[in-house]
Design a protein around this motif. Sequence first.
Motif, PDB file in Angstrom:
ATOM      1  N   GLY A   1       0.819  -1.210   0.000  1.00  0.00           N
ATOM      2  CA  GLY A   1       0.000   0.000   0.000  1.00  0.00           C
ATOM      3  C   GLY A   1       0.850   1.255   0.000  1.00  0.00           C
ATOM      4  N   THR A   2       1.928   1.244   0.775  1.00  0.00           N
ATOM      5  CA  THR A   2       2.843   2.389   0.810  1.00  0.00           C
ATOM      6  C   THR A   2       3.522   2.588  -0.545  1.00  0.00           C
ATOM      7  OG1 THR A   2       3.284   2.055   3.163  1.00  0.00           O
ATOM      8  CG2 THR A   2       4.883   3.354   1.926  1.00  0.00           C
ATOM      9  N   LEU A   3       3.944   1.487  -1.174  1.00  0.00           N
ATOM     10  CA  LEU A   3       4.569   1.573  -2.492  1.00  0.00           C
ATOM     11  C   LEU A   3       3.591   2.113  -3.534  1.00  0.00           C
ATOM     12  CD1 LEU A   3       6.567  -1.798  -2.609  1.00  0.00           C
ATOM     13  CD2 LEU A   3       7.522   0.514  -2.465  1.00  0.00           C
ATOM     14  N   LEU A   4       2.345   1.697  -3.451  1.00  0.00           N
ATOM     15  CA  LEU A   4       1.337   2.193  -4.383  1.00  0.00           C
ATOM     16  C   LEU A   4       1.137   3.694  -4.220  1.00  0.00           C
ATOM     17  CD1 LEU A   4      -1.367  -0.628  -4.300  1.00  0.00           C
ATOM     18  CD2 LEU A   4      -0.168   0.213  -6.326  1.00  0.00           C
ATOM     19  N   TYR A   5       1.121   4.144  -2.975  1.00  0.00           N
ATOM     20  CA  TYR A   5       0.962   5.577  -2.708  1.00  0.00           C
ATOM     21  C   TYR A   5       2.130   6.370  -3.292  1.00  0.00           C
ATOM     22  CZ  TYR A   5       0.552   9.943  -0.080  1.00  0.00           C
ATOM     23  OH  TYR A   5       0.464  11.275   0.270  1.00  0.00           O
ATOM     24  N   GLN A   6       3.345   5.878  -3.101  1.00  0.00           N
ATOM     25  CA  GLN A   6       4.526   6.555  -3.630  1.00  0.00           C
ATOM     26  C   GLN A   6       4.544   6.525  -5.155  1.00  0.00           C
ATOM     27  OE1 GLN A   6       7.731   4.484  -1.664  1.00  0.00           O
ATOM     28  NE2 GLN A   6       7.558   5.702   0.202  1.00  0.00           N
ATOM     29  N   LEU A   7       4.130   5.402  -5.735  1.00  0.00           N
ATOM     30  CA  LEU A   7       4.112   5.280  -7.188  1.00  0.00           C
ATOM     31  C   LEU A   7       3.086   6.225  -7.800  1.00  0.00           C
ATOM     32  CD1 LEU A   7       5.587   3.549  -9.296  1.00  0.00           C
ATOM     33  CD2 LEU A   7       3.664   1.972  -9.245  1.00  0.00           C
ATOM     34  N   GLN A   8       1.955   6.381  -7.123  1.00  0.00           N
ATOM     35  CA  GLN A   8       0.937   7.305  -7.600  1.00  0.00           C
ATOM     36  C   GLN A   8       1.478   8.727  -7.636  1.00  0.00           C
ATOM     37  OE1 GLN A   8      -2.030   6.692  -8.825  1.00  0.00           O
ATOM     38  NE2 GLN A   8      -2.630   8.818  -9.087  1.00  0.00           N
ATOM     39  N   GLY A   9       2.241   9.101  -6.597  1.00  0.00           N
ATOM     40  CA  GLY A   9       2.856  10.427  -6.570  1.00  0.00           C
ATOM     41  C   GLY A   9       3.856  10.611  -7.703  1.00  0.00           C
ATOM     42  N   LEU A  10       4.630   9.551  -7.974  1.00  0.00           N
ATOM     43  CA  LEU A  10       5.605   9.615  -9.062  1.00  0.00           C
ATOM     44  C   LEU A  10       4.909   9.759 -10.410  1.00  0.00           C
ATOM     45  CD1 LEU A  10       8.514   9.333 -10.135  1.00  0.00           C
ATOM     46  CD2 LEU A  10       8.202   6.840 -10.079  1.00  0.00           C
ATOM     47  N   LYS A  11       3.828   9.027 -10.596  1.00  0.00           N
ATOM     48  CA  LYS A  11       3.097   9.089 -11.858  1.00  0.00           C
ATOM     49  C   LYS A  11       2.505  10.471 -12.090  1.00  0.00           C
ATOM     50  CE  LYS A  11      -0.840   6.903 -12.276  1.00  0.00           C
ATOM     51  NZ  LYS A  11      -1.863   5.831 -12.418  1.00  0.00           N
TER      52      LYS A  11
END
Length: 218
Positions: A22-32
């Motif tokens: 979940g944390t990785l998804l949140y960070q990836l969303q920010g990167l995208k």
Amino acid sequence: MKKMDISTILASAIHESKNQVGTLLYQLQGLKESLPANNANEKRIIVIEESLKKLNDEWVEYLYLYKLASNGYELHVDKFLLDEFLDDQVFALLASANAKNLELSYHCDSELTGFFDERLMTAVVGTAVYNALRFARSEIQINASLEDDFLVISIEDDGQGFTAKQEDEEFLESNTGLGLYFAKLSASAHVSNDKEGFLRKEKSTGLGGAKLAIYLPQ
């Protein structure tokens, strides 16, 4: 030394892994969101994001499976409008379908209602759709109808369909092969008037491929 309950330890580890995903998804969303429009890496990021979402959904499924198998899950059955429920499922899974250039839609009577555990059925539908993503050529449908006092939710695709050689363990298998077992347990957990839920593997009359039908007593 006191004997350890390995199943509880594994369930706890899965829970922690789910939180990390979940944390990785949140960070990836920010990167995208920080990338400029039409960036060459956007498609790669979307593929990674969808893989992480699938992994997160599998962790959720395994936690439910642990609780179901150990009689530690309390069923929360409520009345739902299928049009809204299926719309939510398509919305959550559409990005995964789009990443594979597949059409994902749902069909049901706009007034159809049913009684079921929303969390379990969300996990089961997600598992079935992720499986269909592997075999569909261009289209996947989620359908719902009422048949002989059973609510039937089906996931259909336009792939090659089931073959005579396919066994239950081969269908809906995830990396651990627990997909079908989870779906069966989730369906059979629904009981009404001495009728128990069940699954059927069929041929899709509309799309010509595979069809997984989940029967829930009403």
